[in-house]
Design a protein around this motif. Structure first.
Motif, PDB file in Angstrom:
ATOM      1  N   THR A 171       0.840  -1.193   0.000  1.00  0.00           N
ATOM      2  CA  THR A 171       0.000   0.000   0.000  1.00  0.00           C
ATOM      3  C   THR A 171       0.879   1.248   0.000  1.00  0.00           C
ATOM      4  O   THR A 171       2.041   1.213   0.444  1.00  0.00           O
ATOM      5  CB  THR A 171      -0.911   0.036   1.236  1.00  0.00           C
ATOM      6  OG1 THR A 171      -0.099   0.119   2.416  1.00  0.00           O
ATOM      7  CG2 THR A 171      -1.783  -1.211   1.312  1.00  0.00           C
ATOM      8  N   SER A 172       0.332   2.346  -0.494  1.00  0.00           N
ATOM      9  CA  SER A 172       1.097   3.589  -0.524  1.00  0.00           C
ATOM     10  C   SER A 172       1.457   4.031   0.892  1.00  0.00           C
ATOM     11  O   SER A 172       2.531   4.615   1.106  1.00  0.00           O
ATOM     12  CB  SER A 172       0.304   4.679  -1.246  1.00  0.00           C
ATOM     13  OG  SER A 172      -0.938   4.914  -0.605  1.00  0.00           O
ATOM     14  N   PHE A 173       0.592   3.739   1.864  1.00  0.00           N
ATOM     15  CA  PHE A 173       0.895   4.121   3.240  1.00  0.00           C
ATOM     16  C   PHE A 173       2.112   3.367   3.754  1.00  0.00           C
ATOM     17  O   PHE A 173       3.040   3.962   4.301  1.00  0.00           O
ATOM     18  CB  PHE A 173      -0.302   3.840   4.157  1.00  0.00           C
ATOM     19  CG  PHE A 173      -0.052   4.212   5.595  1.00  0.00           C
ATOM     20  CD1 PHE A 173      -0.229   5.522   6.020  1.00  0.00           C
ATOM     21  CD2 PHE A 173       0.395   3.275   6.519  1.00  0.00           C
ATOM     22  CE1 PHE A 173       0.019   5.888   7.339  1.00  0.00           C
ATOM     23  CE2 PHE A 173       0.653   3.627   7.830  1.00  0.00           C
ATOM     24  CZ  PHE A 173       0.461   4.938   8.240  1.00  0.00           C
ATOM     25  N   ALA A 174       2.119   2.044   3.571  1.00  0.00           N
ATOM     26  CA  ALA A 174       3.244   1.237   4.058  1.00  0.00           C
ATOM     27  C   ALA A 174       4.539   1.626   3.354  1.00  0.00           C
ATOM     28  O   ALA A 174       5.594   1.726   3.982  1.00  0.00           O
ATOM     29  CB  ALA A 174       2.964  -0.247   3.864  1.00  0.00           C
ATOM     30  N   GLN A 175       4.459   1.873   2.054  1.00  0.00           N
ATOM     31  CA  GLN A 175       5.654   2.193   1.287  1.00  0.00           C
ATOM     32  C   GLN A 175       6.163   3.615   1.523  1.00  0.00           C
ATOM     33  O   GLN A 175       7.257   3.964   1.089  1.00  0.00           O
ATOM     34  CB  GLN A 175       5.406   1.958  -0.196  1.00  0.00           C
ATOM     35  CG  GLN A 175       5.394   0.491  -0.590  1.00  0.00           C
ATOM     36  CD  GLN A 175       6.713  -0.214  -0.324  1.00  0.00           C
ATOM     37  OE1 GLN A 175       7.782   0.330  -0.594  1.00  0.00           O
ATOM     38  NE2 GLN A 175       6.650  -1.432   0.218  1.00  0.00           N
ATOM     39  N   SER A 176       5.379   4.415   2.208  1.00  0.00           N
ATOM     40  CA  SER A 176       5.841   5.768   2.523  1.00  0.00           C
ATOM     41  C   SER A 176       6.068   5.981   4.012  1.00  0.00           C
ATOM     42  O   SER A 176       6.658   6.980   4.408  1.00  0.00           O
ATOM     43  CB  SER A 176       4.828   6.810   2.028  1.00  0.00           C
ATOM     44  OG  SER A 176       3.584   6.673   2.696  1.00  0.00           O
ATOM     45  N   SER A 197       7.597  -0.438  -4.794  1.00  0.00           N
ATOM     46  CA  SER A 197       8.692  -0.209  -3.841  1.00  0.00           C
ATOM     47  C   SER A 197       9.142   1.251  -3.840  1.00  0.00           C
ATOM     48  O   SER A 197       9.508   1.797  -4.879  1.00  0.00           O
ATOM     49  CB  SER A 197       9.880  -1.113  -4.165  1.00  0.00           C
ATOM     50  OG  SER A 197      10.988  -0.812  -3.343  1.00  0.00           O
ATOM     51  N   ASN A 198       9.145   1.850  -2.660  1.00  0.00           N
ATOM     52  CA  ASN A 198       9.542   3.242  -2.517  1.00  0.00           C
ATOM     53  C   ASN A 198      11.054   3.426  -2.501  1.00  0.00           C
ATOM     54  O   ASN A 198      11.556   4.463  -2.920  1.00  0.00           O
ATOM     55  CB  ASN A 198       8.955   3.828  -1.229  1.00  0.00           C
ATOM     56  CG  ASN A 198       9.487   5.222  -0.926  1.00  0.00           C
ATOM     57  OD1 ASN A 198       9.371   6.130  -1.736  1.00  0.00           O
ATOM     58  ND2 ASN A 198      10.106   5.392   0.240  1.00  0.00           N
TER      59      ASN A 198
END
Length: 322
Positions: A171-176, A197-198
């Motif tokens: 998710t964008s939250f986890a990756q940020s 992957s961020n």
């Protein structure tokens, strides 16, 4: 990934001598040392201070900088679990460039423990100012993790990050926001990894468009030394410390030299390898169980004083004062 456990380290006061003022020979220079700790650790941890003291004891005149992501130990520890790694590396780039000793030194040495190792590599690839001479990493997850370590029942920061990683790592939250999620890499989920992957997919240059600056900066190292813990069950797979790929089903290990990242030289690792500048060292013990003897040997071999001529060959100007 767990806090550093060091055995029988001698504690001494850090020297105030400028790092490029050799105590042994006027034609030698002692580079500063930058250390980035691992998951669940902080810059005020006693074990980390002992490492800094040992570095100065082995190589007198070493100026040691412990990277911090907050002004206090609690905030620094929390930042190892929760935060945006890209933003954290940018902060460290500014932090090192602002240090009056580091920014005027001809170069620095870098020591990374666990996740601090791949983050220091990210620093080298993305800014490298001041430039790193030798990079040494212990148990770092250069090829990512495919599992997340279990947390103590009372460690709520760790457990919160663990829950987010297990339930929604892409998710964008986890990756940020979830630090370990940003270097999570499961070979069975490569498409999601490359898309979402961020951090790791970028600094490993795994996407179709390669960043030539990353390759140039990493290839500029004088030495890249990777230590792997033989009995490591915390960083999974342990072979990630060597950039190896591990099949999660069969357990088959594909070493770095047989992978496209090396063969096609996405990061400059092949350049380093062909010049004999890559070292892979296996040491006994569990994750981050490092003896004083091993550290002393590493400090002596990789962080000792250099002849000025060695630095001049890299186009660096040796400075004797601020």
């Amino acid at each position: 990934m767990r806090p550093i456990a060091l055995l029988a380290l001698a504690t001494t006061a850090l020297s105030a001598v400028l790092p490029w003022q050799s105590t042994a020979d006027i034609d030698e220079t002692q580079l500063p040392l930058v250390i980035w700790h691992g998951l669940g650790d902080d810059f005020e941890r006693e074990g980390l201070k002992e490492v800094a003291s040992l570095a100065e004891s082995v190589n007198p005149g070493t100026y040691v900088h412990l990277i911090r992501l907050a002004d206090d130990s609690s905030g620094d520890r929390s930042a190892t679990f929760i935060g945006n790694v890209t933003e954290q590396i940018s902060l460290v780039c500014d932090q090192l460039a602002a240090d009056p000793i580091l920014r005027t030194a001809p170069a620095i040495n870098a020591l990374g423990f666990s996740q601090g190792g791949q983050f220091l590599r990210g620093y080298i690839e993305r800014c490298n100012s001041p430039p790193v001479h030798n990079l040494v990493t212990f148990g770092s997850q250069h090829n990512g993790i495919s599992e997340f370590e279990s947390c103590a029942s009372t460690d709520w920061v760790c457990r919160g990050a663990e829950a987010l990683l297990r339930s929604g790592r892409w998710t964008s939250f986890a990756q940020s926001r979830v630090v370990p999620a940003q270097y999570f890499r499961d070979p069975t989920e490569l498409d999601l990894y490359l898309e979402k992957s961020n951090f790791l997919a970028d600094i490993n240059n795994e996407r179709a468009v390669k960043n030539e600056t990353y390759k140039k900066n990493l290839a500029s190292l004088n030495r890249f030394v990777m230590y792997m813990f033989e009995d490591d069950t915390v960083a999974v797979p342990k072979e990630s410390a060597f950039f190896s790929e591990v099949d999660p089903t069969t357990g088959e290990v594909t070493p770095l030299h047989e992978r496209p990242i090396y063969k096609e030289d996405w990061l400059g690792l092949k350049q380093l390898g062909e010049k004999g500048k890559l070292e892979f060292i296996t040491i006994p013990g569990q994750h981050m169980q490092i003896s004083a003897k091993i550290l002393q040997e590493a400090f002596t071999k990789y962080f000792g004083p250099l002849e000025e001529s060695a630095l001049s060959l890299q186009g660096l100007v040796v400075q004797r004062g601020l």
